[in-house]
Motif scaffolding. Sequence first.
Motif: not given
Length: 310
Positions: A133-148, A119-124, A111-116
Motif C-alpha cells: 500500500v505504501l508504495s502504490h503497488v497494492s492492486g487495490l481499486r480506486e474508490w472514486r470510480p467504484l463510487a461512481t 479482516p473485512e478485506l477478501p482473501d485474494y 510486511d504484515d498482511p492488511m487482512r491481519k
Amino acid sequence: MIRCKKLIMRIIGFVLPGVVLPLLVLAQARPAEKQVEVDRIFSSFNTHTPGCAVGVARQGTAVLKAGYGMADLERNVPITPNTIFESGSVAKQFTAMALMLLAQQGRISLDDPMRKYLPELPDYGVPLTIRHVLSHVSGLREWRPLATFGGMREGTYVYTNQDLLQMAARQRALNFDPGTHYSYTNTGFNISTILIERALGNGKNFQAYTQESIFGPLGMTHTRWRDNFRAIVPNRALAYGRSADNGFEQQTPIENIIGAGGLLTTVGDLLFWNENFTHAKVGGSELVKAQQTTARLSGGPAPSPMRQGS
C-alpha cells in the motif's frame, strides 16, 4: 521554476488548495532580492484569483513566508502565510509516517498482511501487505470510480473511511497481484487509518496518534485532519477550480475522508515537516532514509516511481 547555474539553490515548497509543488529559489540572494523575485513569480495571483502561500527555509529557519491571491473570493479574504490549505495527497506522507512509526515501535510490521488488521478485506489468494500500500503497488481499486459505478459519485454523498473500507471489502479481486505493477490509488491510504487505530488497540484514533507522534513534536500547531468537513476552521482557504465560463467555482471537499488527503495545514508547518528530512526529530535518520527509498516491483528491476507515502 527558476534555474541558475552560478548560485546555490534550495528546494522549498509552495502550497495551492490541495497541491504542494517544488520551487527552486536563490538561497544566497539577499532577503529583499528574494522577496522581489518571489513576488514576480507569483504576480499572476491577485485579488480576482485563488492563489498560494510560499515558504522558504534556510538551515531550518524560515527566511521568507508570503501569501498571494485570495483565500475566499466571495468575501475578499487574501491569502497570508497563516492561511490553512487542504494539502491534497501530501497527506499520504503523514499516514505513511504513522505506519512506519508503528513498525519502528514493534506494533506492526510493514510486511504484515492488511487482512491481519482489516479482516473485512477478501482473501485474494496472494499476500497484500502494508508495504504494498505504501508504495502504490497494492492492486487495490480506486474508490472514486467504484463510487461512481455504484451510483453515488464523490460529492453526492458524505463518505467516511468506514464507507471506503466497506467498498474495498466488496471487491472480490485486485487489479493485479500486489508488487507486480504500479498504480496510484487513494484507497489503501484511507483504510490504513482504520488499520492504525486497530493496531494501537487502546481506543486512540488516527487523528490523536498523528497529533501526538508527528504534529506535536514537530511544532506543527496549525495542522489537523479534516474529519468533519462542516467544522469551522479559522483562516482556512476555500478550494477552487475553473468554471465552464473560465472563471472560478468552489471545489472544497464535501466528505469526511482522511489519510490519503484531508490534511489541513499551513506553509509554515510544512517547512517544519520538510526540515525533518534533514534533521530527523521524528522517527530518526534510518526511518527518514526508509521514507525516501524507492520501491521495486517483484517482476523485475524496474522501480516503482513512488517512495513510502508519496
